[in-house]
Write an enzyme that holds these catalytic residues in place. Structure first.
Site, PDB file in Angstrom:
ATOM      1  N   CYS A  79       0.909  -1.178   0.014  1.00 36.98           N
ATOM      2  CA  CYS A  79       0.147   0.015   0.022  1.00 36.98           C
ATOM      3  C   CYS A  79       0.833   1.171  -0.123  1.00 36.98           C
ATOM      4  O   CYS A  79       1.429   1.765   1.088  1.00 36.98           O
ATOM      5  CB  CYS A  79      -0.856   0.010   1.403  1.00 36.98           C
ATOM      6  SG  CYS A  79      -1.957   1.507   1.676  1.00 36.98           S
TER       7      CYS A  79
ATOM      8  N   CYS B 145      -0.408   4.004   2.122  1.00 34.70           N
ATOM      9  CA  CYS B 145      -0.190   3.968   3.681  1.00 34.70           C
ATOM     10  C   CYS B 145       1.089   4.148   4.067  1.00 34.70           C
ATOM     11  O   CYS B 145       1.429   4.481   5.167  1.00 34.70           O
ATOM     12  CB  CYS B 145      -0.875   2.314   3.920  1.00 34.70           C
ATOM     13  SG  CYS B 145      -2.382   1.984   3.480  1.00 34.70           S
ATOM     14  N   ASP B 146       1.927   3.562   3.251  1.00 36.80           N
ATOM     15  CA  ASP B 146       3.465   3.414   3.737  1.00 36.80           C
ATOM     16  C   ASP B 146       4.317   4.261   2.946  1.00 36.80           C
ATOM     17  O   ASP B 146       5.739   4.033   3.392  1.00 36.80           O
ATOM     18  CB  ASP B 146       3.925   1.825   3.595  1.00 36.80           C
ATOM     19  CG  ASP B 146       2.935   1.071   4.596  1.00 36.80           C
ATOM     20  OD1 ASP B 146       2.657   1.359   5.621  1.00 36.80           O
ATOM     21  OD2 ASP B 146       2.584  -0.124   4.111  1.00 36.80           O
TER      22      ASP B 146
END
Length: 314
Positions: A137, A140-141
């Site tokens: 992701c 997200c990261d």
């Protein structure tokens, strides 16, 4: 523990574009609607950073689009539960039974919109580096790799879009794929014009290395048969998706993991609809997922009204 038993007119499995659209329409028709989601609300599209092909929006983040749709569905009474995991379903019954960790739900109609899950990197050492350099992701990261060397694996739109997004953080970015790119030309051109980016085609990742976290990836060049090591800080994997249909394979005949259903979204079981990416169909887009959700909800109303009138035609 005795589980609480509840009746719902419509239970929707999955809170992606198809599931939330179905919830919006079903809620507007004054049905009691429950949406069960085992993963992230919005599914794959929640992580999209810039959607440019959804009618009415010049450009919109996936998270923003999904948040708006979720609010619309909830405004019309739909209840979304993302914490009560489904244990099993009994679809070929009246009413249908959906058993979760905490409840047993009886439903007149079930709309399956469980979507897809990203495929994991098929290497034995993947678990060792998961969230320690290997990620799935970018939204997200990606922020963890400010000024770092990033690799993206994959050649479709998801991979190229992820790479374009990650260039905001990367000092250097490699896009690695074992074949030519399949992404749309606009996204490819945007990526190739970025001076930080190197596109590496006909390459396969054969191994991962590092002490406490990922430090390098082992590559095999299919053109010349050579192997070499490429130093990276992070690897973001986008190599396809698998349908989330394991719950239904004993009652529905699956085809390649997907549920056979026509454009009316009806499955072979009366009162059970399939909508979105898990339905067997040729085109899978946000717009077709929304269309499936709309169709399933409207035909669910006809089915429920038929039950009330003693009609069981399907």
């Amino acid at each position: 523990m005795t589980k609480k038993r509840e009746h719902k007119n419509i239970v929707i499995i999955g809170a992606g574009m198809a599931g939330l659209t179905a919830a919006l329409y079903a809620g507007r028709m004054n049905f009691s609607v429950l949406v069960l989601e085992n993963g992230i609300i919005g599914g794959q599209i929640a992580n999209a950073t810039g959607i440019e092909n959804y009618p009415g929006f010049e450009k919109v983040a996936g998270s923003e689009l999904i948040a708006t749709l979720q609010k619309q569905a909830e405004n019309f009474g739909a209840v979304i539960d993302e914490f009560d995991s489904i244990q099993k379903v009994t679809l070929d019954a009246t009413p249908k039974i959906i058993e979760t960790d905490e409840h047993i739900y009886e439903a007149d109609v079930v709309i399956i919109a469980s979507g897809m899950t990203r495929r994991k990197l098929p290497l034995p050492e993947e678990p060792r580096y998961a969230n320690k350099g290997v990620h799935y992701c970018e939204l997200c990261d990606g922020h963890m790799y400010q000024g770092k060397i990033i690799a993206v694996m994959g050649g479709g739109n998801a991979a190229v879009d992820a790479a374009n997004f990650l260039t905001k953080y990367a000092q250097k970015l490699y896009l690695i794929n074992r074949s030519p790119l399949r992404a749309d030309e606009v996204s490819q051109q945007r990526l190739r014009e970025n001076e930080k980016v190197e596109v590496m085609l006909n390459m396969e990742i054969k191994g991962l290395s590092g002490q406490d976290r990922l430090e390098s990836i082992e590559l095999w060049d299919k053109n010349n048969g050579q192997k070499y090591s490429l130093a990276v800080d992070g690897l973001f994997v986008n190599i396809g998706v698998d349908p989330n249909t394991e719950l239904f394979e004993t009652e529905l005949r699956l085809n390649g993991g997907r549920i056979p259903a026509g454009e009316d979204c009806r499955t072979k079981i009366p009162g059970v609809f399939a909508a979105g990416d898990i339905r067997e169909k040729e085109i899978r887009q946000l717009t077709t997922a929304a269309a499936d959700g709309t169709t399933a909800a409207l035909l669910a109303e006809k089915y429920i009204n038929g039950l009330k009138g003693g009609k069981t035609e399907w």
